[in-house]
Design an enzyme around this catalytic site. Structure first.
Site, mmCIF file in Angstrom:
data_model
loop_
_atom_site.group_PDB
_atom_site.id
_atom_site.type_symbol
_atom_site.label_atom_id
_atom_site.label_comp_id
_atom_site.label_asym_id
_atom_site.label_seq_id
_atom_site.Cartn_x
_atom_site.Cartn_y
_atom_site.Cartn_z
ATOM 1 N N ASP A 46 1.088 -1.272 -0.295
ATOM 2 C CA ASP A 46 -0.368 0.182 0.009
ATOM 3 C C ASP A 46 0.815 0.935 0.093
ATOM 4 O O ASP A 46 1.764 1.411 1.026
ATOM 5 C CB ASP A 46 -0.812 -0.484 1.460
ATOM 6 C CG ASP A 46 -1.741 1.155 1.226
ATOM 7 O OD1 ASP A 46 -3.261 0.897 0.688
ATOM 8 O OD2 ASP A 46 -1.548 2.231 2.327
ATOM 9 N N TYR A 51 2.370 9.787 0.019
ATOM 10 C CA TYR A 51 2.878 9.499 0.447
ATOM 11 C C TYR A 51 5.013 10.201 0.247
ATOM 12 O O TYR A 51 5.785 9.763 -0.030
ATOM 13 C CB TYR A 51 2.981 7.930 0.920
ATOM 14 C CG TYR A 51 2.026 7.647 1.489
ATOM 15 C CD1 TYR A 51 1.511 8.531 2.279
ATOM 16 C CD2 TYR A 51 2.276 6.221 1.184
ATOM 17 C CE1 TYR A 51 0.241 8.153 2.891
ATOM 18 C CE2 TYR A 51 1.093 5.335 1.966
ATOM 19 C CZ TYR A 51 -0.051 6.582 2.846
ATOM 20 O OH TYR A 51 -1.162 6.273 3.708
ATOM 21 N N LYS A 76 -3.072 5.885 -4.009
ATOM 22 C CA LYS A 76 -3.933 6.702 -3.666
ATOM 23 C C LYS A 76 -3.739 7.970 -4.331
ATOM 24 O O LYS A 76 -2.931 8.716 -4.704
ATOM 25 C CB LYS A 76 -3.977 7.086 -2.173
ATOM 26 C CG LYS A 76 -4.447 6.027 -1.562
ATOM 27 C CD LYS A 76 -4.291 6.115 0.371
ATOM 28 C CE LYS A 76 -3.663 4.812 1.038
ATOM 29 N NZ LYS A 76 -2.611 4.415 1.301
ATOM 30 N N HIS A 107 -7.632 9.558 -1.422
ATOM 31 C CA HIS A 107 -7.268 9.732 0.042
ATOM 32 C C HIS A 107 -8.052 9.976 0.917
ATOM 33 O O HIS A 107 -8.091 8.972 1.720
ATOM 34 C CB HIS A 107 -5.895 10.212 -0.593
ATOM 35 C CG HIS A 107 -4.735 9.671 0.555
ATOM 36 N ND1 HIS A 107 -3.513 9.909 0.776
ATOM 37 C CD2 HIS A 107 -4.790 8.906 1.579
ATOM 38 C CE1 HIS A 107 -2.769 9.212 1.439
ATOM 39 N NE2 HIS A 107 -3.622 9.163 2.296
#
Length: 294
Positions: A46, A51, A76, A107
């Protein structure tokens, strides 16, 4: 019921129960962690555009030598990309260096501008429609779509008009943040739950909780294993422990079958200690339907 090793999504796809989470996993570390995890049994990774590590995650996928079709990859849509859905998907595919994404999540239901402010002029429901369009037109490139950080209020609004029911709602889940109302709603709609921050947070007080430690001693595992196993023992749940440390990555993959009484005891922790590791207020959109922490 015993812990599961995989969950069948409402698309028919199989999603491994335990995945490697990569939130806060830095470039230079995360690609090594992904490679190590895949070489040691993980088949669910994931990540997220937000990120800022998709490229390194992709490098880890390739370096592992595990065939792409054996790996379930989730990423996401970032908050500033709500107006740019198609391009955002292509960027994620390019960074991950993969021909398809198994699951793409919105997200947050919180459109934002590039300078980090809430984009109140844009409706996230239009974002979902764009995600649906791509998934329906190109199901082999975008195999499933879902949401993350959606409360019941937002899920109800979505499901009233959605052509595609979300495959997954990824939310914070642990004994001090059980979100029973969200879980119940998702289960009623056939939406799989994915638990992030299953330990609570870094240096979580749950790791020192007497109930958690008592059960861990019984099974001769670490407290983290009990918190991860709690989610894996629930029907329709998957879970994302995060680490970039080899021995913890290995340890987190050990799941035990909990009794109904042990699950009940773990849920009672919320009666005395409630906290949320990731509150939606940071988006500028308020609580997004989630109650404030006690």
């Amino acid at each position: 019921m015993p812990a599961t090793t995989s969950v069948k999504l409402n698309t028919g796809a199989i999603m491994p129960t335990v995945g490697l989470g990569t939130w806060k996993s830095k470039p230079g570390e995360v690609e090594i962690a992904v490679e190590f995890a895949l070489k040691n049994g993980y088949r669910h990774i994931d990540t997220a555009a937000g990120y800022q590590n998709e490229k390194e995650v992709g490098q880890g996928l390739k370096a592992s030598g595990v065939p792409r079709e054996e790996i379930f990859v989730t990423t996401k849509l970032d908050n500033p990309d709500h107006r740019n859905v198609a391009q955002a998907l292509e960027t994620s595919l390019s960074k991950l260096d993969t021909p398809y994404i198994d699951l793409w999540l919105m997200h947050w239901p919180a459109p934002m501008t590039r300078d980090g402010k809430a984009d109140k002029a844009y409706d996230w429901l239009d974002t979902w429609k764009d995600m649906e369009d791509i998934h329906l037109a190109h199901p082999q490139k975008l195999r499933a779509i879902g949401v993350s950080n959606f409360s019941v209020e937002y899920l109800e609004r979505l499901t009233k008009s959605a052509r595609v029911t979300p495959a997954v709602n990824q939310i914070e889940l642990h004994p001090s943040c059980p979100q029973d109302d969200v879980v119940e709603y998702c289960q009623s709609k056939g939406i799989t739950l994915t638990a992030y921050s299953p330990l609570g947070s870094d240096n979580s007080p749950l790791l020192k909780n007497t109930v958690v430690n008592s059960i861990a001693q019984k099974y001769k595992v670490q407290p983290a294993n009990i918190l991860i196993s709690l989610q894996a023992n629930k029907p329709g749940h998957t879970v994302l422990p995060k680490s970039v440390t080899n021995h913890r990555i290995l340890n987190n993959f050990t799941i035990v079958d909990l009794t109904d009484e042990e699950i009940s005891d773990l849920h009672k922790i919320d009666e005395t200690h409630h906290f949320r590791a990731c509150h939606p207020a940071w988006t500028g959109w308020g609580s997004i339907g989630f109650p404030d922490c006690k």
